[in-house]
Design a protein around this motif. Structure first.
Motif, PDB file in Angstrom:
ATOM      1  N   ARG A 113       0.827  -1.211   0.000  1.00 10.43           N
ATOM      2  CA  ARG A 113       0.000   0.000   0.000  1.00 10.43           C
ATOM      3  C   ARG A 113       0.859   1.257   0.000  1.00 10.43           C
ATOM      4  O   ARG A 113       0.394   2.331  -0.365  1.00 10.43           O
ATOM      5  N   ILE A 114       2.091   1.099   0.436  1.00 14.19           N
ATOM      6  CA  ILE A 114       2.961   2.270   0.487  1.00 14.19           C
ATOM      7  C   ILE A 114       3.187   2.845  -0.906  1.00 14.19           C
ATOM      8  O   ILE A 114       3.209   4.065  -1.087  1.00 14.19           O
ATOM      9  N   LEU A 115       3.311   1.967  -1.882  1.00 10.98           N
ATOM     10  CA  LEU A 115       3.533   2.458  -3.242  1.00 10.98           C
ATOM     11  C   LEU A 115       2.367   3.356  -3.673  1.00 10.98           C
ATOM     12  O   LEU A 115       2.554   4.442  -4.201  1.00 10.98           O
ATOM     13  N   LEU A 116       1.165   2.856  -3.404  1.00  5.21           N
ATOM     14  CA  LEU A 116      -0.007   3.669  -3.728  1.00  5.21           C
ATOM     15  C   LEU A 116       0.028   4.981  -2.965  1.00  5.21           C
ATOM     16  O   LEU A 116      -0.367   6.023  -3.485  1.00  5.21           O
ATOM     17  N   GLY A 117       0.492   4.882  -1.734  1.00  6.94           N
ATOM     18  CA  GLY A 117       0.585   6.088  -0.918  1.00  6.94           C
ATOM     19  C   GLY A 117       1.499   7.111  -1.556  1.00  6.94           C
ATOM     20  O   GLY A 117       1.192   8.306  -1.587  1.00  6.94           O
ATOM     21  N   ILE A 118       2.623   6.637  -2.079  1.00 12.53           N
ATOM     22  CA  ILE A 118       3.563   7.564  -2.724  1.00 12.53           C
ATOM     23  C   ILE A 118       2.894   8.225  -3.922  1.00 12.53           C
ATOM     24  O   ILE A 118       2.991   9.439  -4.125  1.00 12.53           O
ATOM     25  N   VAL A 119       2.184   7.403  -4.699  1.00  6.80           N
ATOM     26  CA  VAL A 119       1.495   7.963  -5.865  1.00  6.80           C
ATOM     27  C   VAL A 119       0.511   9.041  -5.430  1.00  6.80           C
ATOM     28  O   VAL A 119       0.462  10.134  -5.987  1.00  6.80           O
ATOM     29  N   ARG A 120      -0.251   8.706  -4.396  1.00 11.12           N
ATOM     30  CA  ARG A 120      -1.264   9.659  -3.932  1.00 11.12           C
ATOM     31  C   ARG A 120      -0.626  10.958  -3.464  1.00 11.12           C
ATOM     32  O   ARG A 120      -1.066  12.048  -3.836  1.00 11.12           O
ATOM     33  N   LEU A 121       0.406  10.835  -2.666  1.00 12.10           N
ATOM     34  CA  LEU A 121       1.028  12.038  -2.130  1.00 12.10           C
ATOM     35  C   LEU A 121       1.629  12.880  -3.250  1.00 12.10           C
ATOM     36  O   LEU A 121       1.491  14.108  -3.257  1.00 12.10           O
ATOM     37  N   SER A 122       2.279  12.209  -4.208  1.00  8.20           N
ATOM     38  CA  SER A 122       2.919  13.021  -5.238  1.00  8.20           C
ATOM     39  C   SER A 122       1.890  13.643  -6.179  1.00  8.20           C
ATOM     40  O   SER A 122       2.074  14.776  -6.632  1.00  8.20           O
ATOM     41  N   THR A 123       0.794  12.944  -6.444  1.00  7.24           N
ATOM     42  CA  THR A 123      -0.231  13.597  -7.276  1.00  7.24           C
ATOM     43  C   THR A 123      -0.850  14.767  -6.521  1.00  7.24           C
ATOM     44  O   THR A 123      -1.162  15.795  -7.118  1.00  7.24           O
ATOM     45  N   ALA A 124      -1.009  14.594  -5.216  1.00  8.91           N
ATOM     46  CA  ALA A 124      -1.555  15.702  -4.431  1.00  8.91           C
ATOM     47  C   ALA A 124      -0.628  16.904  -4.518  1.00  8.91           C
ATOM     48  O   ALA A 124      -1.080  18.047  -4.628  1.00  8.91           O
ATOM     49  N   LEU A 125       0.669  16.640  -4.498  1.00  2.16           N
ATOM     50  CA  LEU A 125       1.626  17.746  -4.601  1.00  2.16           C
ATOM     51  C   LEU A 125       1.535  18.423  -5.959  1.00  2.16           C
ATOM     52  O   LEU A 125       1.617  19.649  -6.059  1.00  2.16           O
ATOM     53  N   ALA A 126       1.347  17.600  -6.994  1.00  2.00           N
ATOM     54  CA  ALA A 126       1.201  18.184  -8.321  1.00  2.00           C
ATOM     55  C   ALA A 126      -0.070  19.021  -8.389  1.00  2.00           C
ATOM     56  O   ALA A 126      -0.091  20.104  -8.970  1.00  2.00           O
ATOM     57  N   LYS A 127      -1.119  18.517  -7.758  1.00  2.00           N
ATOM     58  CA  LYS A 127      -2.368  19.275  -7.730  1.00  2.00           C
ATOM     59  C   LYS A 127      -2.156  20.607  -7.028  1.00  2.00           C
ATOM     60  O   LYS A 127      -2.713  21.619  -7.424  1.00  2.00           O
ATOM     61  N   LEU A 128      -1.373  20.560  -6.010  1.00  2.00           N
ATOM     62  CA  LEU A 128      -1.126  21.777  -5.248  1.00  2.00           C
ATOM     63  C   LEU A 128      -0.458  22.823  -6.130  1.00  2.00           C
ATOM     64  O   LEU A 128      -0.727  24.017  -6.012  1.00  2.00           O
ATOM     65  N   ARG A 129       0.398  22.356  -7.040  1.00  2.00           N
ATOM     66  CA  ARG A 129       1.046  23.305  -7.947  1.00  2.00           C
ATOM     67  C   ARG A 129       0.137  23.642  -9.114  1.00  2.00           C
ATOM     68  O   ARG A 129       0.537  24.376 -10.010  1.00  2.00           O
ATOM     69  N   LEU A 130      -1.045  23.068  -9.148  1.00  2.00           N
ATOM     70  CA  LEU A 130      -1.989  23.232 -10.257  1.00  2.00           C
ATOM     71  C   LEU A 130      -1.369  22.736 -11.554  1.00  2.00           C
ATOM     72  O   LEU A 130      -1.554  23.321 -12.620  1.00  2.00           O
ATOM     73  N   SER A 131      -0.597  21.666 -11.451  1.00  2.00           N
ATOM     74  CA  SER A 131       0.076  21.140 -12.628  1.00  2.00           C
ATOM     75  C   SER A 131      -0.596  19.841 -13.046  1.00  2.00           C
ATOM     76  O   SER A 131      -1.069  19.072 -12.214  1.00  2.00           O
ATOM     77  N   GLU A 132      -0.597  19.591 -14.333  1.00  2.00           N
ATOM     78  CA  GLU A 132      -1.259  18.390 -14.845  1.00  2.00           C
ATOM     79  C   GLU A 132      -0.343  17.187 -14.789  1.00  2.00           C
ATOM     80  O   GLU A 132      -0.746  16.079 -15.089  1.00  2.00           O
ATOM     81  N   GLU A 133       0.908  17.406 -14.480  1.00  2.00           N
ATOM     82  CA  GLU A 133       1.844  16.294 -14.520  1.00  2.00           C
ATOM     83  C   GLU A 133       2.686  16.258 -13.252  1.00  2.00           C
ATOM     84  O   GLU A 133       3.107  17.288 -12.729  1.00  2.00           O
ATOM     85  N   VAL A 134       2.912  15.044 -12.786  1.00  3.82           N
ATOM     86  CA  VAL A 134       3.734  14.881 -11.586  1.00  3.82           C
ATOM     87  C   VAL A 134       5.196  15.070 -11.976  1.00  3.82           C
ATOM     88  O   VAL A 134       5.644  14.579 -13.006  1.00  3.82           O
ATOM     89  N   GLU A 135       5.935  15.793 -11.164  1.00  2.00           N
ATOM     90  CA  GLU A 135       7.352  15.984 -11.436  1.00  2.00           C
ATOM     91  C   GLU A 135       8.183  15.179 -10.459  1.00  2.00           C
ATOM     92  O   GLU A 135       7.686  14.720  -9.432  1.00  2.00           O
ATOM     93  N   LYS A 136       9.451  15.110 -10.774  1.00  2.00           N
ATOM     94  CA  LYS A 136      10.332  14.321  -9.923  1.00  2.00           C
ATOM     95  C   LYS A 136      10.379  14.913  -8.511  1.00  2.00           C
ATOM     96  O   LYS A 136      10.404  14.196  -7.512  1.00  2.00           O
ATOM     97  N   SER A 137      10.364  16.248  -8.462  1.00  2.00           N
ATOM     98  CA  SER A 137      10.435  16.884  -7.146  1.00  2.00           C
ATOM     99  C   SER A 137       9.227  16.508  -6.291  1.00  2.00           C
ATOM    100  O   SER A 137       9.332  16.415  -5.063  1.00  2.00           O
ATOM    101  N   ASP A 138       8.087  16.299  -6.930  1.00  2.97           N
ATOM    102  CA  ASP A 138       6.899  15.896  -6.173  1.00  2.97           C
ATOM    103  C   ASP A 138       7.132  14.554  -5.505  1.00  2.97           C
ATOM    104  O   ASP A 138       6.815  14.347  -4.331  1.00  2.97           O
ATOM    105  N   ILE A 139       7.673  13.639  -6.300  1.00  2.00           N
ATOM    106  CA  ILE A 139       7.902  12.300  -5.766  1.00  2.00           C
ATOM    107  C   ILE A 139       8.923  12.364  -4.636  1.00  2.00           C
ATOM    108  O   ILE A 139       8.770  11.724  -3.597  1.00  2.00           O
ATOM    109  N   GLN A 140       9.935  13.191  -4.854  1.00  2.61           N
ATOM    110  CA  GLN A 140      10.949  13.309  -3.807  1.00  2.61           C
ATOM    111  C   GLN A 140      10.337  13.832  -2.515  1.00  2.61           C
ATOM    112  O   GLN A 140      10.630  13.339  -1.426  1.00  2.61           O
TER     113      GLN A 140
END
Lengths: 718, 588
Positions: A603-630
């Motif tokens: 489930r952690i993998l899914l968690g990472i996906v969720r958190l990084s997409t949330a970060l991308a959403k926060l930037r109002l960006s349509e694409e997840v960036e490496k910095s989001d994942i980091q």
């Protein structure tokens, strides 16, 4: 009106507008209104909706007049439409109901009996009786809705849009528009248009025959000849966020007629456009009318608002100025710090909570549902402001429920089957989780909840639904909620030596469903304490919060910004997938190698996906960036670090460097050298700050443990 | 001419005030003029005539929708054909003489709005304060011309000295009728849960947070309402009285009928000036009172000394408990920001002596000292039957009051010694939850059925219990009894009663308690650094000591400072506060 309206001229304007207004669609011109009126002429349509946007485009001045004096113009428009009807009728229309037949009979009779030019004012058919359509206005799309509180006497007569929650709906009942009477002596028909809610029936026949002969003809009301329309009265009340502190919500009565009825139910959020009018009284009451008049809104458009509509509306309200206030440098930190600004520190927890408010993206492909909402569990010693954090989130979130574990049973959290006392029917009552659908459910004292009740949450936390099979009702309710739980450790204090399950006595099945587990600890430390003391004293001294380096973002603005983020569904680009997978594998490996106190599952993998997409959403960006994942990985790491804290602050600084060093060693493996970028990536994934990494590298360079090439891209072990 | 009329406040009428609004308001801002307006007294309702300027004191219990009235209308005398324009401000009913017809603009251009507030007598006001209020009621002289015959067809409400001749006998008869109506509120039916109130007793059950309150509720009609008056605020109002039976006739037809109660039960008051007041202690002026307060405050030492003399034997010689009690008596929320609110100090005294009626007796002493207080026995039955949280009733469009809808600064004494084992029902559970969250946040969530809205509430709470209370308070003090004091308890109560017979003592204490609550306070810089260092040190010693605890100690320090009559914290008092909190913690 003061300018002295030239109604005949405006009538012509309206006529041209209705006949000529068209929209270009492809190669064809669509005559929107002519089409509708033609349908009305053929009794295929019963309402004409005039869009003020169109009118504005045609003649802005006229549009203004219509807005300000809506009732008069509605009448004017319907007069024009009535005149246009015969010209547009191209075939004989079958009679649809008795009133149609009735009207037709009267028309034929009139043609036979009346000499042209004769004008009998008493027995003329009132236009209300003959018309089988209604004209409704639709407000300008740019028109803002007015809070019910702001509706003033000055708005009388004009077209308004208001929003509110429906508190009462009457049954739809027929209301009399035109009363038709027949005389028992002469047989003449008399019509009485009714404009208010009550009317005084006529008794004496006003026809020439009866008057001249003084035969004293009595009138009887004819139900079949009278015209009734549907009528419903609803009452709306202000939304809670429109009510100023310490005030009672106000309400407004709306009268819905004909097609506007049955648009909403009590409890619905609606936006209603209508004309604000004083209630007229008839007969004796009119004479006795005091100084007070009652007002209502005559509905022209009633729209049930779903949550998304509302959010869309809010998005439009965000001005450039506000955008620049939110965005700009460091806005991620700023937003996070604006969460519960009165609570000191805990930056990472606040960041996590911010992401919880934003949420990831729900995936729903081919029946496979993957939740996007982020669940967080806060643990901590008593008195570390967990409840305050929860309370704040509860206030910020557009839709949220707050319960305490002890206060709610499984049923209260999920849904209950209730027996309606009136009808005896079984009904479903949503509990906190169902009510918080598409929102946040804050559960305080999660650990105090009974086990049986807690299991009810399992389904919600992964499948985001609630299944019910009780009392003959079998159903699945949506509960797309983010769960924010707060728990106290068992035995009072968190013991880092025990596993997390032992510490808070929650089963692994439940714990793994939380994306982030956070242990908030409160440790005495001189500098921090001093700052805290200064803060507290300042509050006591000046009765306000101390000036901070930044001004926290206003809750309302934050809420609107969050709403804005909800419209974006970022995706993870293919090239980053590998990176993410590697990071996950690394976490798993670590969990295997070290005696880990936390729980690591797929489930952690899914968690990472969720958190990084949330970060991308926060930037109002349509694409997840490496910095989001980091950043997502860093948060994960920090949350884990908070659970396995080494005691002692002084030693920790040292150990950070040691750990970075071991990491580099691991990375190098048997090879003599590693890429600098790999090192930095690996370290940030582990939650180390880049500055720390660089410091370490330099330190070890000075110690001659390794060498760095001139371009600082490669580390070679000596 | 105008100046003379301005001086004579009692003779102001609606038209005069409307034409000279600015001057009148200026005049009223003077406390002496304010006091000249006669205070309304329910027991003498027949002394007041229609359209008279009266003063009332109360609490805003509910807010209704604004109403729209016709600001001016033209009256045409049919006989002479003369037209006059009359104003609708400060009136409920049009004034039309026989042989006249009235017209108002059809398009509603003359419509103005006025806010409708429902005002009830200040709940939980203690008897001594009520008595003083009663003494202050100066009844207006009954003029020969007062009252006018009132009929539906011939509606008059405002009196005009110039143009009417009165038939006195007639008017007296009429007045008598009205009076009978006002008092004819026999408690025939008690309001059942789902019924909308019909008579005054029902209204009291429905709208009053505390039942045993005498006094007259009012509908306030506020012109130029600026939203600064919020729910539950205490107000003093000067306005024109209106209880014309014709109002009910006019309003009867309103679509929201059932919402408004007849004017005979609840008179309307057309507000000229509405003032939010911070306290309702009749011994201090209700506004512009800085000098009086300073005087009362200067008596702090003597007053606190009196309080200690009275309460030390009653609390079984426990000095620490007495200190906490005094702090509680002075507490008031002074800052609210987001989720922080500071200044309140709810108190739980437990290990109370097992003497029957101890808490009641204690309360009977307390209620002689504080302006507003209420005693509430916490039993299963009462919890299950008395709503704590106000709830909107949509059938009659009114707010059903609850116990926690009390005005700012009310003392609420809960007696948990009465608690027995039993089952809490739906209402009881809600009540308990509401009280809990209130103690945490000083906020009550009013139930609007479709959603709940938090209202800021500031009540001082003392809970007496045998063991630790069900409810978490800011300060929990187990009583440490002195065996001597326990034996002499009965006698101590008698002594306290005797001691309070002395008017000088009671007045001193009463004035001091109110003045201290409203006093300003500051922390000098030098003490600030001291506090900071102490805190860091305390943290080193005990890591359980958190920022919240610092809030509590600082708050204690504030209250202790006020109790000495000072307004700035000193190092000694800070030390004393730390010691006090330390001693309390040591007992737990």
């Amino acid at each position: 009106m003061a300018q002295g309206h030239d109604y005949p001229r405006e009538r012509e304007l309206i006529r041209t507008f209705l006949t000529e207004f068209n929209v270009q669609e492809g190669r064809r011109k669509i005559f929107k209104y002519v089409d509708t009126i033609t349908k009305i002429a053929h009794r295929e349509e019963v309402s004409l909706i005039v869009d003020l946007d169109d009118l504005h485009q045609y003649n802005p001045e006229l549009c203004d007049y219509v807005q300000q004096n809506a009732r008069t113009y509605t009448k004017l428009i319907s007069d024009v439409v009535f005149e246009m009807l015969p010209t547009l009728r191209d075939r004989e229309v079958p009679c649809k109901d008795t009133l149609d037949v009735y009207i037709q009979h009267r028309l034929i009779m009139e043609q036979r009996l009346r000499q042209p030019g004769e004008n009998d004012s008493h027995n003329q058919f009132p236009p209300e009786l003959m018309r089988r359509f209604e004209v409704f206005l639709r407000n300008l799309s740019g028109a803002k809705s007015i809070p019910i509180r702001e509706v003033r006497a000055g708005h009388v007569g004009s077209l308004l849009t208001v929003r509110g929650i429906v508190t009462r709906c009457t049954e739809v009942k027929p209301i009399l528009v035109v009363a038709t009477y027949t005389c028992d002596q002469c047989g003449a028909e008399t019509y009485q248009p009714v404009k208010s809610l009550s009317f005084m029936p006529l008794h004496k026949c006003p026809s020439d025959e009866c008057r001249v002969n003084r035969s004293g003809g009595r009138l009887t009301l004819q139900t079949r000849g009278s015209k009734f329309i549907k009528f419903q009265e609803i009452r709306i009340q202000e939304h809670s966020d429109q009510v100023p502190v310490g005030h009672i919500p106000r309400s407004l009565t709306i009268y819905c007629k004909a097609e506007m009825t049955r648009q909403c139910m009590p409890g619905d959020h609606i936006a209603a456009t209508g004309i604000f009018l004083p209630l007229l009284k008839s007969g004796f009451k009119q004479m006795a009318q005091g100084l007070i008049t009652e007002h209502f809104l005559e509905a022209h458009r009633v729209v049930c608002l779903t949550k998304t509509d509302e959010e869309e509306q809010q998005k439009n309200d965000l001005t450039d100025e506000e955008m620049s206030e939110i965005s700009g440098n460091n806005f991620y930190n700023k937003l996070a710090a604006s969460i519960a600004p009165e609570i000191y520190g805990h930056e990472d927890v606040k960041k996590a909570l911010l992401l919880l408010l934003i949420g990831g993206v729900n995936q729903n492909q081919g029946g496979m549902k993957i939740r996007g909402s982020i669940n967080i569990c806060l643990m901590g010693d008593p008195g570390v402001a967990k409840s305050q954090l929860l309370g704040f989130i509860n206030r910020v979130a557009v839709r949220s429920q707050y319960t305490t574990g002890r206060g709610s049973s499984g049923v209260g959290l999920t849904a209950a089957v209730m027996k309606d006392p009136l009808t005896g029917e079984m009904t479903l009552e949503g509990g906190a989780l169902v009510l918080a659908d598409r929102g946040v459910c804050c559960i305080d004292e999660f650990d105090k909840m009974a086990d049986a009740d807690r299991t009810a949450i399992h389904e919600v936390m992964e499948q985001q639904t609630i299944s019910i099979a009780k009392a003959g009702i079998m159903t699945t309710l949506n509960a797309r909620v983010s769960i924010l739980a707060a728990a106290n450790p068992a035995y009072g204090r968190y013991n880092p030596r025990r596993t997390i399950e032992q510490n808070i006595q929650l089963p692994a099945a439940l714990l793994s469903r939380f994306d982030l587990l956070w242990l908030i600890q409160d440790k005495p430390e001189r500098d921090n304490d001093l700052r805290l003391a200064q803060h507290v004293i300042f509050v006591h001294q000046n009765s306000k919060q101390p000036p901070q380096q930044f001004t926290p973002i206003d809750i309302k603005l934050m809420r609107r910004y969050l709403a804005l983020t909800q419209n974006i569904a970022p995706t993870v680009p293919a090239e980053l997938c590998d990176y993410m997978v590697e990071a996950y594998v690394a976490i798993r490996r670590d969990a295997r190698n070290n005696a880990d106190m936390t729980f690591t599952s797929p489930r952690i993998l899914l968690g990472i996906v969720r958190l990084s997409t949330a970060l991308a959403k926060l930037r109002l960006s349509e694409e997840v960036e490496k910095s989001d994942i980091q950043e997502a990985l860093r948060l994960m790491e920090m949350s884990k670090a908070s659970l396995s804290q080494q005691p002692g602050q002084g030693g920790r600084q040292r150990s950070t460097r040691d750990r970075i060093f071991t990491l580099v060693q691991e990375l190098a493996g048997t090879a003599k050298s590693v890429q600098m970028s790999d090192v930095v990536d690996a370290c940030t994934n582990k939650g180390f700050k880049p500055t720390e990494v660089h410091e370490t590298i330099e330190e070890y360079e000075q110690l001659n443990v390794w060498q760095i090439n001139a371009a600082r891209t490669k580390i070679t072990f000596v | 001419m105008k100046n003379a009329a301005l001086e004579c406040v009692q003779s102001w009428n609606a038209d005069f005030v409307e034409n000279n609004l600015k001057d009148c308001l200026e005049k009223l801002s003077d406390y002496e003029t304010w006091q000249k307006v006669s205070l309304y007294s329910a027991t003498h309702s027949h002394h007041y005539k229609e359209g008279q300027l009266v003063r009332i004191q109360g609490m805003i219990q509910d807010m209704h929708n604004p109403e729209y009235y016709v600001s001016k209308y033209t009256v045409c005398n049919k006989a002479t054909g003369t037209k006059t324009v009359r104003s609708g401000k400060y009136k409920d009913v049009m004034r039309v003489e026989p042989g006249e017809s009235a017209r108002c603009a059809k398009d509603g251009k003359d419509a103005r709005e006025r806010q409708n507030l429902f005002c009830i007598p200040i709940p939980a006001l203690n008897k001594w304060a009520l008595d003083i209020h009663k003494q202050n009621v100066a009844l207006p002289e009954i003029h020969a011309e007062f009252g006018q015959s009132q009929g539906v067809k011939r509606k008059e409400m405002d009196e005009d000295h110039n143009d009417e001749e009165m038939v006195c006998e007639d008017s007296f008869k009429e007045v008598k009728k009205t009076e009978v109506r006002i008092e004819n509120v026999a408690p025939t039916s008690s309001a059942s849960e789902n019924q909308s109130p019909q008579n005054l007793d029902d209204i009291k059950n429905f709208s009053f947070p505390v039942k045993n309150v005498e006094g007259q509720p009012f509908y306030l009609k506020v012109y130029e309402y600026d939203q600064s008056t919020v729910m539950n605020s205490m107000v003093e109002v000067v306005g024109f009285l209106s209880a014309d039976p014709a109002i009910s006739y006019v309003e009867d037809d309103m679509e929201e009928s059932g919402k408004k109660l007849p004017a005979s039960l609840i008179p309307r008051l057309h507000v000229v000036c509405l003032k939010n007041v911070e306290h309702c202690n009749p011994l201090l002026p209700s506004f512009n009172f800085s000098s009086d307060a300073a005087l009362a405050f200067a008596n702090a030492q003597a007053a606190v000394c009196d309080l200690k003399i009275i309460f030390t034997p009653l609390l079984l010689g426990d000095k620490l408990a007495v200190d906490f009690l005094i702090c509680n008596l002075l507490s008031k929320v002074f800052v609210r920001k987001d989720v922080t609110q500071l200044g309140h100090l709810s108190l739980n005294l437990h290990e109370v002596p097992k003497m029957t009626g101890y808490v009641e007796k204690f309360y009977s002493i307390l209620e002689q000292l504080v302006t507003k207080s209420h005693y509430f026995p916490l039993t299963i039955e009462v919890l299950n039957s008395t709503p704590f949280v106000p709830k909107k009733d949509y059938t009659c469009d009114k707010l059903r009051s609850g116990l926690l809808q009390l005005s700012q600064g009310t003392f609420l004494v809960f007696d948990e010694t009465k608690m027995t084992v039993g089952q809490l029902l739906d209402l009881g559970t809600k009540n308990v939850m509401a009280l809990k969250s209130f103690l945490e946040r000083q906020e009550v969530e009013y139930d609007f059925q479709f959603y709940a809205t938090p209202f800021q509430t500031d009540l001082s709470i003392i809970i007496f219990s045998e063991r630790k209370s069900l409810f978490e308070c800011d300060a929990r003090v187990p009583l440490e009894s002195d065996p001597e004091a326990v034996k002499a308890l009965e006698a101590s109560f008698e002594a306290a009663v005797l001691y309070l017979r002395n008017d000088e003592v009671t007045t001193r204490i009463r004035r001091f308690l109110t003045a201290a609550q409203l006093a300003n306070y500051e922390i000098p810089e030098i003490v600030q650094t001291r506090v900071q260092e102490d805190f860091v040190e305390m943290r080193q010693r005990d890591k359980n000591f958190t920022g919240d605890d610092l809030h509590i100690v600082l708050n204690l320090a504030r209250l202790l400072t006020l109790s000495t009559g000072a307004q700035a914290l000193t190092a000694e008092i800070w030390k004393q506060a730390c010691a006090m909190e330390g001693a309390r913690r040591a007992r737990l």
